[in-house]
Design an enzyme around this catalytic site. Structure first.
Site, mmCIF file in Angstrom:
data_model
loop_
_atom_site.group_PDB
_atom_site.id
_atom_site.type_symbol
_atom_site.label_atom_id
_atom_site.label_comp_id
_atom_site.label_asym_id
_atom_site.label_seq_id
_atom_site.Cartn_x
_atom_site.Cartn_y
_atom_site.Cartn_z
ATOM 1 N N HIS A 140 2.628 7.552 -6.793
ATOM 2 C CA HIS A 140 3.244 6.126 -6.739
ATOM 3 C C HIS A 140 5.005 5.726 -6.888
ATOM 4 O O HIS A 140 5.129 4.986 -7.065
ATOM 5 C CB HIS A 140 2.234 4.948 -6.623
ATOM 6 C CG HIS A 140 1.129 5.656 -5.954
ATOM 7 N ND1 HIS A 140 0.545 5.035 -4.884
ATOM 8 C CD2 HIS A 140 -0.303 6.827 -6.462
ATOM 9 C CE1 HIS A 140 -0.804 5.054 -5.028
ATOM 10 N NE2 HIS A 140 -1.430 6.220 -5.226
ATOM 11 N N HIS A 181 7.844 5.486 -1.646
ATOM 12 C CA HIS A 181 6.679 6.714 -1.508
ATOM 13 C C HIS A 181 5.629 5.792 -0.160
ATOM 14 O O HIS A 181 5.658 4.710 0.097
ATOM 15 C CB HIS A 181 5.264 6.648 -2.494
ATOM 16 C CG HIS A 181 4.780 5.555 -3.114
ATOM 17 N ND1 HIS A 181 5.161 4.356 -3.861
ATOM 18 C CD2 HIS A 181 3.509 5.360 -2.702
ATOM 19 C CE1 HIS A 181 4.711 3.187 -3.537
ATOM 20 N NE2 HIS A 181 3.301 3.906 -3.772
ATOM 21 N N ASP A 184 1.113 5.488 0.652
ATOM 22 C CA ASP A 184 0.148 5.390 0.803
ATOM 23 C C ASP A 184 -0.798 5.936 1.663
ATOM 24 O O ASP A 184 -0.910 6.038 2.421
ATOM 25 C CB ASP A 184 -0.737 3.867 0.503
ATOM 26 C CG ASP A 184 -0.620 3.345 -1.055
ATOM 27 O OD1 ASP A 184 0.415 3.920 -2.097
ATOM 28 O OD2 ASP A 184 -0.469 1.900 -1.149
ATOM 29 N N HIS A 204 -6.329 6.909 -1.590
ATOM 30 C CA HIS A 204 -5.751 6.301 -2.655
ATOM 31 C C HIS A 204 -6.621 4.434 -2.954
ATOM 32 O O HIS A 204 -6.914 4.667 -4.229
ATOM 33 C CB HIS A 204 -4.547 4.733 -2.341
ATOM 34 C CG HIS A 204 -3.540 4.050 -2.992
ATOM 35 N ND1 HIS A 204 -3.920 4.774 -4.495
ATOM 36 C CD2 HIS A 204 -3.219 3.785 -2.827
ATOM 37 C CE1 HIS A 204 -3.563 3.491 -4.935
ATOM 38 N NE2 HIS A 204 -2.706 3.115 -4.498
ATOM 39 N N HIS A 207 -4.454 -3.966 0.916
ATOM 40 C CA HIS A 207 -5.212 -2.526 0.885
ATOM 41 C C HIS A 207 -5.393 -2.233 1.806
ATOM 42 O O HIS A 207 -5.992 -1.820 2.847
ATOM 43 C CB HIS A 207 -4.808 -1.696 -0.207
ATOM 44 C CG HIS A 207 -3.219 -1.222 -0.850
ATOM 45 N ND1 HIS A 207 -2.565 -2.300 -1.838
ATOM 46 C CD2 HIS A 207 -2.868 -0.432 -1.293
ATOM 47 C CE1 HIS A 207 -1.800 -1.775 -2.468
ATOM 48 N NE2 HIS A 207 -1.532 -0.122 -1.629
ATOM 49 N N GLU A 263 6.048 1.835 0.542
ATOM 50 C CA GLU A 263 5.652 0.693 -0.933
ATOM 51 C C GLU A 263 7.499 1.587 -1.327
ATOM 52 O O GLU A 263 7.637 2.553 -1.429
ATOM 53 C CB GLU A 263 4.936 0.742 -1.537
ATOM 54 C CG GLU A 263 3.414 0.064 -0.939
ATOM 55 C CD GLU A 263 2.207 0.203 -2.027
ATOM 56 O OE1 GLU A 263 1.761 -0.228 -1.939
ATOM 57 O OE2 GLU A 263 2.085 1.616 -2.788
HETATM 58 ZN ZN LIG Z 1 1.314 3.358 -3.119
#
Ligand SMILES: [Zn+2]
Length: 210
Positions: A46, A50, A52, A56, A158, A170
């Protein structure tokens, strides 16, 4: 013209407090008489820019290698939202025709230095994430460390994006990128079953036909 929205990865890249920092270590060096230069790398997946994966925030969910490449190479709209902390639904309702695309949100986070972790970053309320998912946004990108606040205990934004199958990017940098419509190239490393992966993220303006 291509815009590179990727933060540089180096030992100075900030990571979430407690996460594994980036370390790049030479294991073979020509200056020591070795045949070639070789490095090894250790870091949280992270760090820096990156993507996700559902893995995650849900055990057994798909990893970053299973993300939909047609979304990661689709179209995306860049919008500037000058909001200090929480982006709520009222900050988004002026946006239209979001379905089937990515949305890259340009906040004050793009002005952050490449070697500073600022916990006072901009994030989404769970309602805002739910609203964006409901609009059919396939991918959400933000120029801060997370779509949830630094002190979140439930990663509610999320989870809201996960419910709508919205991919999360992100730590983008959208400095000097004009708002508008773009073709997206966001390619995470193909790390099997992993919860995230660093990615090189590029966008190119879509020229409107006149
Ligand atoms: Zn992340």
């Amino acid at each position: 013209m291509l815009y590179d929205l990727t933060r540089p990865l180096s030992s100075r890249t900030p990571v979430y407090p407690g996460d594994t920092p980036v370390s790049i270590t030479p294991t073979s060096q020509m200056c020591d008489g070795d045949l070639c230069n070789v490095s090894s790398i250790a870091m949280t997946v992270h760090a820096g820019t990156h993507i996700d994966a559902p893995r995650h925030y849900a055990d057994g969910a798909p990893g970053v290698d299973a993300l939909d490449l047609s979304v990661l190479t689709g179209t995306a709209q860049v919008v500037t939202l000058d909001i200090a902390l929480a982006i709520d639904v009222t900050d988004l309702v002026h946006l239209t025709n979001l379905s089937g695309k990515g949305l890259l949100v340009h906040t004050r986070g793009s002005e952050a230095l490449n070697d500073v972790f600022d916990p006072g970053y901009t994030f989404f309320t769970p309602a805002a994430a739910e609203w964006l998912g409901g609009q059919g946004v396939r991918l959400i990108g933000i120029d801060t460390p997370s779509v949830d606040p630094a002190d979140s205990t439930d990663l509610a934004a999320h989870h809201a994006f996960l419910r709508h199958d919205t991919i999360i990017i992100e730590n983008l940098c959208l400095r000097a990128v004009p708002d508008g419509h773009y073709r997206l190239l966001a390619l995470p490393l193909k790390i099997v079953d992993c919860d995230a992966a660093p990615a090189r993220v590029l966008i190119e303006p879509i020229l409107s036909k006149s």
